[in-house]
Write an enzyme that holds these catalytic residues in place. Structure first.
Site, PDB file in Angstrom:
ATOM      1  CG  ASP A   1     -52.998  48.684  23.080  1.00  0.00           C
ATOM      2  OD1 ASP A   1     -52.773  47.939  22.102  1.00  0.00           O
ATOM      3  OD2 ASP A   1     -52.371  48.608  24.143  1.00  0.00           O
TER       4      ASP A   1
ATOM      5  CB  VAL B   1     -44.019  49.570  24.432  1.00  0.00           C
ATOM      6  CG1 VAL B   1     -43.510  50.927  23.945  1.00  0.00           C
ATOM      7  CG2 VAL B   1     -44.618  48.782  23.271  1.00  0.00           C
TER       8      VAL B   1
ATOM      9  CG  HIS C   1     -47.373  52.092  28.362  1.00  0.00           C
ATOM     10  ND1 HIS C   1     -46.069  51.726  28.171  1.00  0.00           N
ATOM     11  CD2 HIS C   1     -48.099  50.942  28.324  1.00  0.00           C
ATOM     12  CE1 HIS C   1     -46.001  50.409  28.013  1.00  0.00           C
ATOM     13  NE2 HIS C   1     -47.220  49.909  28.111  1.00  0.00           N
TER      14      HIS C   1
ATOM     15  CG  HIS D   1     -52.254  48.803  29.420  1.00  0.00           C
ATOM     16  ND1 HIS D   1     -52.239  48.345  28.122  1.00  0.00           N
ATOM     17  CD2 HIS D   1     -50.985  48.640  29.878  1.00  0.00           C
ATOM     18  CE1 HIS D   1     -51.011  47.908  27.818  1.00  0.00           C
ATOM     19  NE2 HIS D   1     -50.233  48.073  28.877  1.00  0.00           N
TER      20      HIS D   1
HETATM   21  P1  5GP Z   1     -46.976  46.847  27.572  1.00  0.00           P
HETATM   22  O1  5GP Z   1     -46.903  45.381  27.296  1.00  0.00           O
HETATM   23  O2  5GP Z   1     -45.604  47.453  27.335  1.00  0.00           O
HETATM   24  O3  5GP Z   1     -47.579  47.227  28.864  1.00  0.00           O
HETATM   25  O4  5GP Z   1     -47.988  47.415  26.525  1.00  0.00           O
HETATM   26  C1  5GP Z   1     -47.655  47.913  25.279  1.00  0.00           C
HETATM   27  C2  5GP Z   1     -48.968  48.087  24.547  1.00  0.00           C
HETATM   28  O5  5GP Z   1     -48.674  48.826  23.378  1.00  0.00           O
HETATM   29  C3  5GP Z   1     -49.611  46.784  24.109  1.00  0.00           C
HETATM   30  O6  5GP Z   1     -50.911  46.694  24.659  1.00  0.00           O
HETATM   31  C4  5GP Z   1     -49.628  46.853  22.591  1.00  0.00           C
HETATM   32  O7  5GP Z   1     -50.807  46.346  22.049  1.00  0.00           O
HETATM   33  C5  5GP Z   1     -49.464  48.330  22.327  1.00  0.00           C
HETATM   34  N1  5GP Z   1     -48.744  48.675  21.119  1.00  0.00           N
HETATM   35  C6  5GP Z   1     -47.662  48.047  20.599  1.00  0.00           C
HETATM   36  N2  5GP Z   1     -47.243  48.677  19.488  1.00  0.00           N
HETATM   37  C7  5GP Z   1     -48.086  49.738  19.312  1.00  0.00           C
HETATM   38  C8  5GP Z   1     -48.163  50.759  18.311  1.00  0.00           C
HETATM   39  O8  5GP Z   1     -47.381  50.834  17.373  1.00  0.00           O
HETATM   40  N3  5GP Z   1     -49.145  51.682  18.461  1.00  0.00           N
HETATM   41  C9  5GP Z   1     -50.046  51.640  19.499  1.00  0.00           C
HETATM   42  N4  5GP Z   1     -50.963  52.602  19.538  1.00  0.00           N
HETATM   43  N5  5GP Z   1     -50.008  50.666  20.430  1.00  0.00           N
HETATM   44  C10 5GP Z   1     -49.039  49.740  20.347  1.00  0.00           C
END
Ligand code: 5GP
Length: 143
Positions: free
Chosen positions: A36, A101, A105, A107
């Site tokens: 991340d 995103v 996925h 974490h």
């Molecule tokens: P969500 O909020 O959708 O559960 O988590 C999305 C995660 O993707 C966040 O923890 C954020 O830091 C991570 N993230 C956002 N953009 C990118 C990226 O371009 N590359 C990577 N590797 N992680 C990302």
């Protein structure tokens, strides 16, 4: 209520297609894991199925076996690689839950006694730190 459709141009779809870089630690025929970029702690890893779904709510149930098999592998690896006391597993569905995103996925975050998580989608980590952390996880996955 019907869900919004899967967007093939979301950032993880681009990472899966290799259109934007990531620090990958694991890949098999169904699942990829990478660092991340805004970690909530050192070693924060995302485990992502290759099959397209917006989140858990629209995913085919056949996604979860391979996905959580890799979640367990990565959880064990981050615990070993970072000498962690525990591992937090998180997964968000839709904006109200914190999802940012829109490709399913999970974490995987190493945890240390007495150390709180940093904020979700807080600051960007330095690429060299992500690279070092990815190497620790790759090494633990191979041991
Ligand atoms: P969500 O909020 O959708 O559960 O988590 C999305 C995660 O993707 C966040 O923890 C954020 O830091 C991570 N993230 C956002 N953009 C990118 C990226 O371009 N590359 C990577 N590797 N992680 C990302």
């Amino acid at each position: 209520m019907a869900q919004t459709a899967y967007d093939t141009d979301n950032i993880f779809a681009k990472i899966l297609r290799g259109e934007i870089p990531s620090h990958r630690v694991y890949e098999d025929e169904a699942v990829v894991a990478f660092m991340d970029v805004m970690p909530q702690g050192p070693g924060h890893t995302l485990v992502v199925p290759k099959s397209p779904s917006r989140n858990l709510l629209d995913a085919d149930p056949s996604t979860f076996g391979p996905l959580f098999t890799v979640v367990q592998k990565v959880a064990r690896a981050v615990k070993q690689g970072f000498g962690a006391d525990g591992v937090t597993i998180m997964q968000f569905n839709e904006p109200a839950s914190g999802q940012t995103v829109y490709h399913l996925h999970v974490h995987v975050i190493p945890r240390f006694d007495g150390t709180p998580l940093k904020p979700h989608t807080g600051g960007m980590e330095k690429p060299e730190v992500l690279a070092q952390n990815a190497e620790k996880i790759r090494a633990a996955l191979q041991s």
